[in-house]
Enzyme design. Structure first.
Site, PDB file in Angstrom:
ATOM      1  N   TYR A 222       0.818  -1.214   0.000  1.00 52.92           N
ATOM      2  CA  TYR A 222       0.000   0.000   0.000  1.00 52.92           C
ATOM      3  C   TYR A 222       0.856   1.270   0.000  1.00 52.92           C
ATOM      4  CZ  TYR A 222      -4.547  -2.203   1.070  1.00 52.92           C
ATOM      5  OH  TYR A 222      -5.715  -2.906   1.036  1.00 52.92           O
TER       6      TYR A 222
ATOM      7  N   LYS B 111       3.543 -15.171   1.555  1.00 53.09           N
ATOM      8  CA  LYS B 111       3.730 -15.812   0.243  1.00 53.09           C
ATOM      9  C   LYS B 111       5.234 -16.026   0.070  1.00 53.09           C
ATOM     10  CE  LYS B 111       2.032 -17.287  -3.701  1.00 53.09           C
ATOM     11  NZ  LYS B 111       1.136 -18.454  -3.834  1.00 53.09           N
TER      12      LYS B 111
ATOM     13  N   ASP C 298      -2.594 -18.207  -0.258  1.00 49.21           N
ATOM     14  CA  ASP C 298      -3.609 -18.886  -1.079  1.00 49.21           C
ATOM     15  C   ASP C 298      -4.231 -20.032  -0.292  1.00 49.21           C
ATOM     16  OD1 ASP C 298      -1.077 -20.026  -1.244  1.00 49.21           O
ATOM     17  OD2 ASP C 298      -1.192 -20.530  -3.371  1.00 49.21           O
TER      18      ASP C 298
ATOM     19  N   ASP D 150      -6.205  -7.403   4.327  1.00 49.74           N
ATOM     20  CA  ASP D 150      -7.393  -6.759   3.760  1.00 49.74           C
ATOM     21  C   ASP D 150      -8.294  -7.820   3.130  1.00 49.74           C
ATOM     22  OD1 ASP D 150      -9.058  -4.659   2.792  1.00 49.74           O
ATOM     23  OD2 ASP D 150      -8.125  -4.872   0.817  1.00 49.74           O
TER      24      ASP D 150
ATOM     25  N   ASP E 183     -12.041  -9.704   4.779  1.00 47.58           N
ATOM     26  CA  ASP E 183     -13.341  -9.690   4.095  1.00 47.58           C
ATOM     27  C   ASP E 183     -13.869 -11.121   3.953  1.00 47.58           C
ATOM     28  OD1 ASP E 183     -13.313  -6.888   3.662  1.00 47.58           O
ATOM     29  OD2 ASP E 183     -14.201  -7.113   1.668  1.00 47.58           O
TER      30      ASP E 183
HETATM   31  C1  IPM Z   1     -10.351  -1.413   4.377  1.00 51.41           C
HETATM   32  C2  IPM Z   1     -10.450  -0.813   2.987  1.00 51.41           C
HETATM   33  C3  IPM Z   1      -9.260   0.089   2.720  1.00 51.41           C
HETATM   34  C4  IPM Z   1      -8.015  -0.792   2.715  1.00 51.41           C
HETATM   35  C5  IPM Z   1      -9.312   0.956   1.456  1.00 51.41           C
HETATM   36  C6  IPM Z   1     -10.588   1.715   1.352  1.00 51.41           C
HETATM   37  C7  IPM Z   1      -8.149   1.892   1.395  1.00 51.41           C
HETATM   38  O1  IPM Z   1     -10.584  -1.809   2.022  1.00 51.41           O
HETATM   39  O2  IPM Z   1     -10.308  -0.637   5.350  1.00 51.41           O
HETATM   40  O3  IPM Z   1     -10.351  -2.635   4.497  1.00 51.41           O
HETATM   41  O4  IPM Z   1      -7.698  -1.410   1.684  1.00 51.41           O
HETATM   42  O5  IPM Z   1      -7.349  -0.852   3.751  1.00 51.41           O
HETATM   43 MN    MN Z   2     -10.915  -3.802   2.885  1.00 50.09          MN
END
Ligand code: IPM
Ligand code: MN
Ligand code: NAD
Length: 356
Positions: free
Chosen positions: A143, A189, A221, A245, A249
């Site tokens: 990032y 990785k 993975d 990240d 999710d």
């Molecule tokens: C999160 C989001 C952010 C990230 C983006 C919006 C910059 O996806 O907070 O998980 O990738 O960290």
């Molecule tokens: Mn995110």
């Protein structure tokens, strides 16, 4: 004596204002009945800031945040700003704020409430009892790596981790594991990337200081697959910025909805408390977003930043009670719902339960 806490509030874009309003409703209901006082100052970030101040992270926001005891944040971004230059994008504002605040440790707990085992897309026996803490490095990795550039015929980003960055996030994960089931799975990785090989070697060094903690390693993975196959094998997952990240999710769907997962970003000073999801442009303005991830983030803020453990417990208990009574927002599936609630109705229920 009444304790005073100063909270910087950033609503952001899309569903951000809707979910933050519900978190504040709950915080107000708590502070009305307890021995602390909350003072809120609102600041702009993201698309809302770009529209009003011409930048996604105004100086005023940075200064205000630094003067606060904690930051409560909704979400930023949306299609309206997809075409703007990268440094002006809403997401760039959030990334700059995390860097500015030095919040290198992002804690994302993925807990499956017993009441919601049927809300997950996975089988109930796979998800029942899941309790994972994802420790995501937040201010380094690809990032923020340099060089980075977008050219006409190619583009590149760089994944960099320094020794100090890996050491400090590894300590966070091991310390948390010591208070939990003493297992850390470091996800990387290392079979392909030098930066991951370095990550793994450094984590192994830090682990020597925690002989009671069992350290394992997994390629990212495989980790994505194992999270879906047998999530209960995980206690603490330690990983870098981009892998964390993505995996968080994925982990959110074990619990039933991304609308449930809170996070705490801590580090050098003031902490940032935010749901893991985004601004959900597809449902923004409809009043149907699930506010529980944000309300849980407020609970993490009370616990970690403000030392208000009792109030945090009240929020956690109220969420469990609402779910056990069958209250659901639409994202949680309506089949076992007593009734499907709007965002503000869910906030009302939690506010009512914490006041009792
Ligand atoms: C999160 C989001 C952010 C990230 C983006 C919006 C910059 O996806 O907070 O998980 O990738 O960290
Ligand atoms: Mn995110
Ligand atoms: P998202 O998390 O906003 O939405 C993904 C899906 O989950 C959507 O269908 C959405 O409706 C649903 N969802 C998310 N939160 C929900 C909630 N509380 N209740 C019910 N449903 C919910 O991810 P996206 O669509 O990829 O991104 C949209 C925008 O948000 C983008 O601009 C992205 O950059 C931004 N984003 C911001 C943050 C943040 O502010 N921390 C995090 C992730 C994405």
């Amino acid at each position: 004596m009444t304790r005073n806490h100063k909270i910087a509030v950033i609503k952001g874009d899309g569903i951000g204002p809707e979910i933050i309003d519900e978190a504040i409703k709950v915080l107000d209901a708590l502070s009305a009945n307890m021995d602390f006082n909350l003072e809120y100052d609102e600041f702009l970030m993201g698309g809302a800031a770009l529209d009003e101040a011409g930048v996604p992270l105004p100086d005023e926001t940075i200064q205000g945040v630094k003067k606060s005891d904690a930051v409560l944040f909704g979400a930023i971004g949306g299609p309206k700003w997809d075409g703007v230059e990268r440094h002006l994008r809403p997401e760039s504002g959030l990334l700059a704020l995390r860097k500015e605040m030095g919040t290198f440790a992002n804690l994302r707990p993925a807990i499956v409430y017993d009441e919601l085992v049927n809300a997950s897309t996975l089988k109930p026996d796979v998800v029942k009892g899941v309790d994972i803490m994802v420790v995501r490095e937040l201010t380094g990795g690809i990032y923020f790596g340099k060089p980075r550039e977008l050219l006409a015929d190619r583009a590149y980003n760089t994944m960099v981790y320094t020794r100090d960055e890996v050491i400090r996030i590894a300590h966070v994960a091991f310390e948390i594991a010591m208070k939990r089931n003493k297992r850390v799975c470091s996800v990387d990785k290392a079979n392909v990337l030098e930066v991951s090989q370095f990550w793994r070697e450094t984590v192994i060094e830090v682990a020597e200081e925690y002989p009671e903690v069992e350290l394992t390693h997994m390629y990212v993975d495989n980790a994505a697959m194992q999270l879906i196959r047998e999530p209960k094998q995980f206690d603490v997952i330690l990983t870098g910025n981009i892998f964390g990240d993505i995996l968080s999710d994925a982990a959110s769907m074990l619990s039933g909805s991304i609308g449930l997962l809170p996070s705490a970003s801590t580090g050098k000073g003031v902490g940032l408390y935010e749901p893991i999801h985004g601004s959900a442009p597809d449902i923004a303005g409809q009043g149907i977003a699930n506010p529980l991830a944000t309300i849980s983030s407020a609970s993490m803020m009370l616990r970690y930043a403000l030392g208000e453990e009792e109030a945090a417990n009240k929020i956690d208990d109220a969420i469990k009670k609402a779910l056990s009574k069958g209250y659901r927002t639409g994202d949680l599936g309506a089949y076992d719902a007593k009734e499907v609630l709007s965002c503000s109705q869910m906030g009302d229920i939690i506010a009512k339960y914490v006041s009792k």
